[in-house]
Scaffold this motif. Structure first.
Motif, PDB file in Angstrom:
ATOM      1  N   GLU A  31       0.835  -1.204   0.000  1.00 15.91           N
ATOM      2  CA  GLU A  31       0.000   0.000   0.000  1.00 15.91           C
ATOM      3  C   GLU A  31       0.870   1.254   0.000  1.00 15.91           C
ATOM      4  OE1 GLU A  31      -2.673  -0.978   3.366  1.00 15.91           O
ATOM      5  OE2 GLU A  31      -4.287  -0.671   1.911  1.00 15.91           O
ATOM      6  N   TYR A  32       0.531   2.157  -0.928  1.00 16.29           N
ATOM      7  CA  TYR A  32       1.182   3.451  -1.030  1.00 16.29           C
ATOM      8  C   TYR A  32       0.429   4.474  -0.170  1.00 16.29           C
ATOM      9  CZ  TYR A  32       3.692   1.708  -5.142  1.00 16.29           C
ATOM     10  OH  TYR A  32       4.495   1.001  -5.990  1.00 16.29           O
ATOM     11  N   ILE A  33       1.156   5.438   0.351  1.00 16.52           N
ATOM     12  CA  ILE A  33       0.569   6.526   1.127  1.00 16.52           C
ATOM     13  C   ILE A  33       0.402   7.731   0.205  1.00 16.52           C
ATOM     14  CG2 ILE A  33       0.857   8.044   3.116  1.00 16.52           C
ATOM     15  CD1 ILE A  33       2.935   5.768   4.068  1.00 16.52           C
ATOM     16  N   TYR A  34      -0.834   8.193   0.067  1.00 12.26           N
ATOM     17  CA  TYR A  34      -1.123   9.341  -0.788  1.00 12.26           C
ATOM     18  C   TYR A  34      -1.673  10.482   0.060  1.00 12.26           C
ATOM     19  CZ  TYR A  34      -0.767   7.151  -5.420  1.00 12.26           C
ATOM     20  OH  TYR A  34      -0.313   6.578  -6.566  1.00 12.26           O
ATOM     21  N   TRP A  35      -1.373  11.693  -0.366  1.00 15.32           N
ATOM     22  CA  TRP A  35      -1.969  12.873   0.240  1.00 15.32           C
ATOM     23  C   TRP A  35      -2.623  13.717  -0.859  1.00 15.32           C
ATOM     24  CZ3 TRP A  35      -2.069  14.604   5.394  1.00 15.32           C
ATOM     25  CH2 TRP A  35      -1.387  13.801   6.310  1.00 15.32           C
ATOM     26  N   TYR A  36      -3.864  14.084  -0.592  1.00 21.24           N
ATOM     27  CA  TYR A  36      -4.589  15.031  -1.433  1.00 21.24           C
ATOM     28  C   TYR A  36      -5.051  16.172  -0.535  1.00 21.24           C
ATOM     29  CZ  TYR A  36      -5.001  12.098  -5.617  1.00 21.24           C
ATOM     30  OH  TYR A  36      -4.736  11.380  -6.750  1.00 21.24           O
ATOM     31  N   ARG A  37      -5.353  17.306  -1.130  1.00 27.55           N
ATOM     32  CA  ARG A  37      -5.948  18.394  -0.380  1.00 27.55           C
ATOM     33  C   ARG A  37      -7.114  18.981  -1.164  1.00 27.55           C
ATOM     34  NH1 ARG A  37      -1.408  23.288  -0.519  1.00 27.55           N
ATOM     35  NH2 ARG A  37      -1.701  23.891  -2.696  1.00 27.55           N
ATOM     36  N   GLN A  38      -8.026  19.606  -0.436  1.00 21.93           N
ATOM     37  CA  GLN A  38      -9.216  20.145  -1.083  1.00 21.93           C
ATOM     38  C   GLN A  38      -9.637  21.439  -0.402  1.00 21.93           C
ATOM     39  OE1 GLN A  38     -12.588  17.468  -1.122  1.00 21.93           O
ATOM     40  NE2 GLN A  38     -13.509  18.477  -2.893  1.00 21.93           N
TER      41      GLN A  38
END
Lengths: 113, 112
Positions: free
Chosen positions: B31-38
């Motif tokens: 599993e990869y760790i992703y960051w998004y923002r909104q």
């Protein structure tokens, strides 16, 4: 690069009416995703196309929702007989081939009265 | 995909360095760790991602614990434009077939 374009930005329908939402992905991107977002549920996956072919529609409510991608430049999400619980922001995202990130459009806010 | 835990909110002031924590104690090896923002009225925006090694790009530095059970998104010299809800998520497949799903995230407030 205009980014992912979604139209309309806002749509209001009466209960039982049909709603069609449009998405224009970034030119050259091979994957198109549809999501919907609400405060309660957060971001929910609906369906995904790659090279215009439907790949995964596991998030689509089966009876009233349908999505198509007739060509590389646009995809549509159609909701028949809209219900108040369909009210949400519907987001379209596109991704380059084997890209790490998805690029989102501004969304279409659907309100069903 | 495994679950992540983030604080509901964090506050900072312009020019500061902000550390946004994320706990993912049950993360799997693939599993990869992703960051998004909104930000309000806009779709989510990709920030960064990583698997095991720390990563950096123009937007942020991602520090990943050696046991991968937690990570921290580090934003340096934050501005008002960095105010957003930040989502830490895990994905098995980094390719285009992997769908996203995230919940409330952590709301970052930046004061002048």
């Amino acid at each position: 690069n205009a980014g992912v374009i979604q139209t309309p930005r806002h749509k209001v329908t009466g209960k039982g009416q049909e709603a069609t939402l449009w998405c224009e992905p970034i030119s050259g991107h091979s994957a198109v995703f549809w999501y919907r977002q609400t405060i309660v549920q957060g971001l929910e996956f609906l369906t995904y196309f790659r090279n215009q072919a439907p790949i995964d529609d596991s998030g689509m409510p089966k009876e009233r929702f349908s999505a198509q991608m007739p060509n590389q430049s646009h995809s549509t999400l159609k909701i028949q007989s809209t219900q108040p619980q369909d009210s949400a922001v519907y987001l379209c995202a596109s991704s380059p081939d084997w890209g790490w990130e998805q690029y989102f459009g501004p969304g279409t806010r659907l309100t069903v009265l | 995909d495994a679950k992540t835990t983030q604080p509901d909110s964090m506050e900072s002031t312009e020019g500061e360095t902000v550390h946004l924590p994320c706990s993912h104690a049950t993360i799997s090896g693939n599993e990869y760790i992703y960051w998004y923002r909104q930000v309000p009225l806009q779709g989510p925006e990709y920030v960064t991602h990583g698997l095991q090694q720390n990563t950096t790009n123009s937007m942020a530095f991602l520090a990943i614990a050696s046991d991968r059970k937690s990570s921290t998104l580090i934003l340096t010299h934050v501005s008002l434009r960095d105010a957003a809800v930040y989502h830490c998520i895990l994905r098995v497949d980094a390719g285009t077939g992997s769908k996203l799903s995230f919940g409330k995230g952590a709301k970052l407030t930046v004061s002048p």
